[in-house]
Write a protein that holds these residues in place. Structure first.
Motif, PDB file in Angstrom:
ATOM      1  N   ALA A  52       0.829  -1.207   0.000  1.00 41.41           N
ATOM      2  CA  ALA A  52       0.000   0.000   0.000  1.00 41.41           C
ATOM      3  C   ALA A  52       0.863   1.257   0.000  1.00 41.41           C
ATOM      4  CB  ALA A  52      -0.945  -0.003   1.196  1.00 41.41           C
ATOM      5  N   GLU A  53       1.932   1.233   0.767  1.00 40.85           N
ATOM      6  CA  GLU A  53       2.835   2.387   0.797  1.00 40.85           C
ATOM      7  C   GLU A  53       3.448   2.611  -0.582  1.00 40.85           C
ATOM      8  OE1 GLU A  53       6.940   3.595   3.083  1.00 40.85           O
ATOM      9  OE2 GLU A  53       5.465   2.402   4.176  1.00 40.85           O
ATOM     10  N   TRP A  54       3.872   1.524  -1.224  1.00 43.27           N
ATOM     11  CA  TRP A  54       4.465   1.625  -2.553  1.00 43.27           C
ATOM     12  C   TRP A  54       3.428   2.072  -3.578  1.00 43.27           C
ATOM     13  CZ3 TRP A  54       3.633  -1.017  -7.176  1.00 43.27           C
ATOM     14  CH2 TRP A  54       4.588  -0.781  -8.172  1.00 43.27           C
ATOM     15  N   VAL A  55       2.197   1.558  -3.485  1.00 43.28           N
ATOM     16  CA  VAL A  55       1.155   1.942  -4.431  1.00 43.28           C
ATOM     17  C   VAL A  55       0.873   3.440  -4.312  1.00 43.28           C
ATOM     18  CG1 VAL A  55      -1.306   1.685  -5.022  1.00 43.28           C
ATOM     19  CG2 VAL A  55       0.111  -0.340  -4.647  1.00 43.28           C
ATOM     20  N   GLU A  56       0.852   3.969  -3.100  1.00 41.47           N
ATOM     21  CA  GLU A  56       0.655   5.415  -2.937  1.00 41.47           C
ATOM     22  C   GLU A  56       1.793   6.180  -3.595  1.00 41.47           C
ATOM     23  OE1 GLU A  56      -1.679   7.775  -2.229  1.00 41.47           O
ATOM     24  OE2 GLU A  56      -2.753   5.898  -2.366  1.00 41.47           O
ATOM     25  N   HIS A 105      -2.066  -7.575  -9.957  1.00 42.91           N
ATOM     26  CA  HIS A 105      -1.256  -6.833 -10.925  1.00 42.91           C
ATOM     27  C   HIS A 105      -0.287  -5.890 -10.215  1.00 42.91           C
ATOM     28  CE1 HIS A 105      -4.185  -8.218 -13.929  1.00 42.91           C
ATOM     29  NE2 HIS A 105      -3.240  -7.971 -14.798  1.00 42.91           N
ATOM     30  N   LEU A 106      -0.772  -5.194  -9.199  1.00 41.54           N
ATOM     31  CA  LEU A 106       0.104  -4.290  -8.461  1.00 41.54           C
ATOM     32  C   LEU A 106       1.181  -5.059  -7.704  1.00 41.54           C
ATOM     33  CD1 LEU A 106      -2.547  -1.722  -7.254  1.00 41.54           C
ATOM     34  CD2 LEU A 106      -0.620  -1.263  -8.802  1.00 41.54           C
ATOM     35  N   THR A 155       6.468  -1.891 -18.832  1.00 45.63           N
ATOM     36  CA  THR A 155       5.534  -2.877 -18.285  1.00 45.63           C
ATOM     37  C   THR A 155       4.421  -2.180 -17.512  1.00 45.63           C
ATOM     38  OG1 THR A 155       7.271  -4.545 -18.170  1.00 45.63           O
ATOM     39  CG2 THR A 155       5.343  -4.895 -16.763  1.00 45.63           C
ATOM     40  N   LEU A 156       4.762  -1.177 -16.736  1.00 46.10           N
ATOM     41  CA  LEU A 156       3.753  -0.405 -16.008  1.00 46.10           C
ATOM     42  C   LEU A 156       2.706   0.138 -16.973  1.00 46.10           C
ATOM     43  CD1 LEU A 156       2.529   1.180 -13.607  1.00 46.10           C
ATOM     44  CD2 LEU A 156       4.223   2.964 -14.098  1.00 46.10           C
ATOM     45  N   TYR A 176       5.079  -4.462  -8.227  1.00 45.61           N
ATOM     46  CA  TYR A 176       5.960  -4.157  -7.095  1.00 45.61           C
ATOM     47  C   TYR A 176       7.145  -5.120  -7.045  1.00 45.61           C
ATOM     48  CZ  TYR A 176       7.627  -3.446  -2.338  1.00 45.61           C
ATOM     49  OH  TYR A 176       8.422  -3.207  -1.240  1.00 45.61           O
ATOM     50  N   ALA A 177       6.873  -6.409  -7.176  1.00 49.06           N
ATOM     51  CA  ALA A 177       7.962  -7.394  -7.139  1.00 49.06           C
ATOM     52  C   ALA A 177       8.961  -7.123  -8.263  1.00 49.06           C
ATOM     53  CB  ALA A 177       7.404  -8.806  -7.234  1.00 49.06           C
TER      54      ALA A 177
END
Length: 185
Positions: free
Chosen positions: A63-67, A92-93, A121-122, A97-98
């Protein structure tokens, strides 16, 4: 297997696979006993394989990374605030992230464009991160899945046993090239 692949295959398919349709980790073989640190490393980001405590910890990390991702790439209109409530978006997220960690934090020699490849890719993933029903900022559950059709399993088995897909001899579309490569030419 996608969430739609077994749709409508009937109750006997469910009974054949037991709980595996709801819990794919039940299909995995028994693994040797590992201590907590080894176990966490061995499963990586496979949500069903995590303990509840590990799942919560990793979800907070994600969640921190998605923000960060939403701010950095201005994706607030692409990734809904309720992304974590949508399993396909969450998966997908997680994959993004990985891959981001591998590209930016664990560089691989010889992959000079790893970061640029990740950004590409994003952009390829963006359509899969959107949830139209939640675009206004309010979460909406997806519609219920249709009930399985009783005849679907029989039709599936019939297809496997009578169609060219299920009965034709195997051939490789580039057999000559595959043989040359196998021979070292």
């Amino acid at each position: 297997m996608s969430e739609y692949a077994t749709e409508g295959l009937g109750e006997s398919l469910d009974s054949s696979f037991g709980d595996s349709l709801e819990d794919p980790s039940s299909l995995w073989p028994d693994l040797p006993e590992l201590d907590d640190e080894e176990e966490a490393a061995s499963y990586g980001w496979v949500w069903p394989a995590m303990t509840p405590a590990e799942r919560r910890t990793k979800m907070r990390e994600l969640a921190e990374w998605v923000e960060w991702l939403r701010r950095t790439f201005e994706l607030h209109n692409n990734i809904p605030q309720c992304w974590y409530r949508h399993p396909p978006v969450r998966e997908h997220l997680t994959a993004l992230y990985a891959a981001w960690v591998r590209s930016y934090c664990q560089p691989t020699p010889g992959r000079d464009l790893a970061e640029a490849e990740w950004i590409s890719t994003l952009h390829g993933f963006l359509p899969h991160l959107q949830v139209a029903s939640c675009a206004n900022g309010t979460h909406h559950d997806p519609p219920p899945r249709p009930a399985p059709r009783p005849e679907a399993e029989e039709a599936f088995e019939d297809y496997l046993t009578t169609s060219d897909f299920g009965t034709a001899d195997g051939t490789h579309p580039a057999e000559a090239e595959a043989l040359r490569q196998a021979a070292g030419f």
